[in-house]
Design an enzyme around this catalytic site. Structure first.
Site, PDB file in Angstrom:
ATOM      1  N   ARG A 232      -4.711   2.177   0.283  1.00 30.98           N
ATOM      2  CA  ARG A 232      -4.621   2.079  -1.181  1.00 30.98           C
ATOM      3  C   ARG A 232      -5.778   1.231  -1.701  1.00 30.98           C
ATOM      4  O   ARG A 232      -6.233   0.313  -1.004  1.00 30.98           O
ATOM      5  CB  ARG A 232      -3.290   1.431  -1.560  1.00 30.98           C
ATOM      6  CG  ARG A 232      -3.018   1.406  -3.053  1.00 30.98           C
ATOM      7  CD  ARG A 232      -1.752   0.624  -3.358  1.00 30.98           C
ATOM      8  NE  ARG A 232      -1.475   0.629  -4.792  1.00 30.98           N
ATOM      9  CZ  ARG A 232      -0.581  -0.157  -5.373  1.00 30.98           C
ATOM     10  NH1 ARG A 232       0.120  -1.013  -4.646  1.00 30.98           N
ATOM     11  NH2 ARG A 232      -0.391  -0.107  -6.667  1.00 30.98           N
TER      12      ARG A 232
ATOM     13  N   SER B  89       0.818  -1.218   0.000  1.00 29.69           N
ATOM     14  CA  SER B  89       0.000   0.000   0.000  1.00 29.69           C
ATOM     15  C   SER B  89       0.849   1.263   0.000  1.00 29.69           C
ATOM     16  O   SER B  89       0.345   2.349   0.277  1.00 29.69           O
ATOM     17  CB  SER B  89      -0.923   0.018   1.227  1.00 29.69           C
ATOM     18  OG  SER B  89      -1.810  -1.070   1.193  1.00 29.69           O
ATOM     19  N   GLY B  90       2.133   1.123  -0.270  1.00 26.65           N
ATOM     20  CA  GLY B  90       2.984   2.314  -0.324  1.00 26.65           C
ATOM     21  C   GLY B  90       3.715   2.604   0.975  1.00 26.65           C
ATOM     22  O   GLY B  90       4.252   3.697   1.146  1.00 26.65           O
ATOM     23  N   THR B  91       3.751   1.632   1.887  1.00 28.85           N
ATOM     24  CA  THR B  91       4.432   1.882   3.172  1.00 28.85           C
ATOM     25  C   THR B  91       5.937   2.072   2.953  1.00 28.85           C
ATOM     26  O   THR B  91       6.545   2.908   3.641  1.00 28.85           O
ATOM     27  CB  THR B  91       4.187   0.744   4.181  1.00 28.85           C
ATOM     28  OG1 THR B  91       4.522  -0.504   3.581  1.00 28.85           O
ATOM     29  CG2 THR B  91       2.734   0.698   4.635  1.00 28.85           C
TER      30      THR B  91
ATOM     31  N   ARG C  72       3.032 -10.149  -8.017  1.00 29.02           N
ATOM     32  CA  ARG C  72       4.412 -10.154  -7.488  1.00 29.02           C
ATOM     33  C   ARG C  72       4.637 -11.321  -6.524  1.00 29.02           C
ATOM     34  O   ARG C  72       5.695 -11.433  -5.926  1.00 29.02           O
ATOM     35  CB  ARG C  72       4.735  -8.805  -6.835  1.00 29.02           C
ATOM     36  CG  ARG C  72       4.936  -7.704  -7.876  1.00 29.02           C
ATOM     37  CD  ARG C  72       5.204  -6.362  -7.249  1.00 29.02           C
ATOM     38  NE  ARG C  72       6.546  -6.222  -6.687  1.00 29.02           N
ATOM     39  CZ  ARG C  72       7.575  -5.642  -7.306  1.00 29.02           C
ATOM     40  NH1 ARG C  72       7.431  -5.156  -8.502  1.00 29.02           N
ATOM     41  NH2 ARG C  72       8.753  -5.534  -6.711  1.00 29.02           N
TER      42      ARG C  72
ATOM     43  N   GLN D 128      11.060  -0.911  -6.584  1.00 34.56           N
ATOM     44  CA  GLN D 128      10.136   0.139  -7.018  1.00 34.56           C
ATOM     45  C   GLN D 128      10.508   1.472  -6.390  1.00 34.56           C
ATOM     46  O   GLN D 128      10.384   2.524  -7.009  1.00 34.56           O
ATOM     47  CB  GLN D 128       8.700  -0.239  -6.624  1.00 34.56           C
ATOM     48  CG  GLN D 128       8.211  -1.504  -7.333  1.00 34.56           C
ATOM     49  CD  GLN D 128       6.852  -1.949  -6.827  1.00 34.56           C
ATOM     50  OE1 GLN D 128       6.674  -2.167  -5.639  1.00 34.56           O
ATOM     51  NE2 GLN D 128       5.899  -2.093  -7.733  1.00 34.56           N
ATOM     52  N   VAL D 129      10.985   1.380  -5.138  1.00 30.96           N
ATOM     53  CA  VAL D 129      11.251   2.607  -4.393  1.00 30.96           C
ATOM     54  C   VAL D 129      12.551   3.283  -4.829  1.00 30.96           C
ATOM     55  O   VAL D 129      12.782   4.453  -4.527  1.00 30.96           O
ATOM     56  CB  VAL D 129      11.220   2.293  -2.872  1.00 30.96           C
ATOM     57  CG1 VAL D 129      11.741   3.428  -2.054  1.00 30.96           C
ATOM     58  CG2 VAL D 129       9.794   1.979  -2.451  1.00 30.96           C
TER      59      VAL D 129
ATOM     60  N   GLU E 145      12.188  -2.799   7.257  1.00 37.61           N
ATOM     61  CA  GLU E 145      11.224  -3.385   8.204  1.00 37.61           C
ATOM     62  C   GLU E 145      12.009  -4.092   9.309  1.00 37.61           C
ATOM     63  O   GLU E 145      12.981  -4.793   9.032  1.00 37.61           O
ATOM     64  CB  GLU E 145      10.327  -4.390   7.479  1.00 37.61           C
ATOM     65  CG  GLU E 145       9.407  -3.714   6.492  1.00 37.61           C
ATOM     66  CD  GLU E 145       8.499  -4.691   5.742  1.00 37.61           C
ATOM     67  OE1 GLU E 145       8.452  -5.877   6.089  1.00 37.61           O
ATOM     68  OE2 GLU E 145       7.827  -4.236   4.808  1.00 37.61           O
TER      69      GLU E 145
END
Ligand SMILES: *[C@@H]1O[C@H](CO)[C@@H](O)[C@H](O)[C@H]1NC(C)=O
Ligand SMILES: *[C@@H]1O[C@H](CO)[C@@H](O)[C@H](O)[C@H]1NC(C)=O
Ligand SMILES: *[C@@H]1O[C@H](CO)[C@@H](O)[C@H](O)[C@H]1NC(C)=O
Ligand SMILES: *[C@@H]1O[C@H](CO)[C@@H](O)[C@H](O)[C@H]1NC(C)=O
Ligand SMILES: *[C@@H]1O[C@H](CO)[C@@H](O)[C@H](O)[C@H]1NC(C)=O
Length: 378
Positions: free
Chosen positions: A184, A80-82, A196, A287-288, A100
């Site tokens: 999200r 969710s974009g965390t 994924r 992605q980040v 994390e």
């Protein structure tokens, strides 16, 4: 002895008697030694006691100051974009979230399980393990992990998606904690989980129906927790708004966190590998590494099975409650900022560069994956 007064003479006589009487002499000597030993020991014990007290007080001060230190907890359903959120905060000079921790949500989960079982809880209390003892031990554990994981940061930060399930408990042991709940569109979340191949307890890679239910249950819990701790402590952050209008959204987040604006938060990609460290065992790292972009916004469109589409409001009523358009196959989330559009151009024009970078950060697990099989991502 005429030169002595009567009183002195008496004293002199007594002394002479004492000296002549070895028994009396021994007795007095013995008594004196005992008194000296006792006096010494008591003062020693007192010293030791005050030393212990000092240490306890010092610890109290440490833990008290930890309670007052600002701590940010970032959570939400996985995918969710965390990770993007924490990378953005990581690019603020006062904050470090890092990877994390995985252990923090588990410890909170364990404590919740003890509390939930009346039998176990009563056993603990009967055995002299009081609730305040457990609380201070959990607080010390969480604090120690955050402190050592986020060296030199003024504002401690934890990003573990499921911590939000425990927001109200965390808030009770960290009075200065603030929470960011990432929200999200479930259709995007589930499409991402499935394509994924992200293993999350409860989710099933081939069962969309179950996934929507699991997402709904998770979101319900987190939204409730967020409401419980209150608006001044927990902020809803919509992923779609974060990537479409980053400036406005991040300004709002920093204001909520009482952090000053710095331009670096709009360009987290420049700090990857420097201030921002990404884990190669996390799914979002590749992605980040890219600047804030819209690549993941609408990938799900056209991939949700028809029967699920028709039932979506019953399977996941939270989606509508959170303001998503569940009737449209092609919902619009808003207008993109110029900054994001130019980021998209950059990604397109330098596709090779970004692909190579993404490969370098692609997820690979250690060869012994058994460690990851049973407890992935929760
Ligand atoms: C530590 O703090 C608690 C709560 O503020 C207090 O009740 C306790 O007496 C303190 N302990 C010591 C050793 O100062
Ligand atoms: C996942 O869902 C599929 C299809 O509904 C089912 O056959 C399978 O047993 C499920 N797997 C697990 C681990 O629940
Ligand atoms: C916000 O931060 C400033 C210092 O940066 C501090 O003086 C102020 O007390 C903080 N406000 C709140 C509500 O935490
Ligand atoms: C993992 O296994 C592959 C071969 O199966 C080997 O080439 C690689 O070096 C191993 N990696 C580690 C980290 O052990
Ligand atoms: C994972 O779970 C299975 C069965 O549920 C068990 O046999 C296996 O030992 C577990 N693996 C680890 C690493 O805990």
């Amino acid at each position: 002895m005429p030169w002595l007064s009567i009183r002195r003479r008496l004293l002199f006589n007594m002394c002479q008697r004492i000296i002549r009487n070895p028994f009396l002499c021994f007795n007095i000597l013995f008594l004196t030694i005992i008194i000296v030993i006792l006096t010494f020991r008591t003062s020693n014990i007192q010293q030791k006691c005050s030393l212990d007290q000092n240490i306890a007080q010092q610890q109290n001060i440490t833990y008290k100051s930890s309670l007052n230190k600002p701590v940010i907890f970032i959570g939400g359903m996985p995918r969710s974009g965390t990770t993007l959120m924490r990378a953005i905060l990581d690019s603020h000079p006062l904050v470090r979230c890092g990877e994390e921790t995985r252990v923090i949500p588990r410890v909170l989960n364990m404590r919740a399980a003890w509390k939930k079982s009346t039998l176990e809880w009563n056993r603990l209390m009967a055995g002299g393990i009081s609730e305040s003892m457990i609380d201070s031990a959990i607080r010390a554990f969480v604090y120690e992990i955050l402190l050592q994981h986020n060296q030199y940061a003024d504002v401690l930060c934890d990003k573990d998606p499921f911590v939000l399930k425990y927001a109200s408990y965390i808030s009770s042991i960290f009075s200065n904690a603030k929470f960011l709940l990432l929200i999200r569109d479930a259709r995007a979340v589930i499409h991402s989980v499935v394509t994924r191949k992200v293993t999350i307890t409860g989710f099933n890679l081939s069962d969309y129906r179950q996934n929507f239910k699991v997402w709904n249950k998770g979101m319900e819990t987190m939204i409730d927790q967020c409401t419980l701790v209150g608006k001044d402590k927990c902020l809803h952050v919509y992923y779609e708004q974060l990537v479409l209008q980053p400036k406005k959204t991040i300004e709002n987040i920093l204001k909520f966190l009482n952090l000053t604006w710095v331009d670096s938060v709009l360009h987290h990609e420049e700090l990857v590998g420097k201030k921002i460290s990404l884990s190669k065992t996390e799914h979002s790292s590749d992605q980040v590494i890219k600047p804030i972009n819209l690549e993941a916004l609408t990938k799900w469109i056209g991939h949700i099975p028809d029967d699920i589409k028709n039932e979506i409001d019953t399977l996941a009523p939270m989606l509508k409650r959170l303001g998503y358009d569940t009737q449209s196959d092609v919902p619009t989330y808003g207008v993109a900022d110029q900054l994001v559009l130019s980021n998209m151009n950059n990604l397109k024009e330098n596709a090779e560069f970004w692909d190579a970078k993404a490969k370098a950060y692609a997820r690979h697990l250690p060869n012994d994956t058994s460690l990851f099989q049973n407890h992935t991502n929760n």
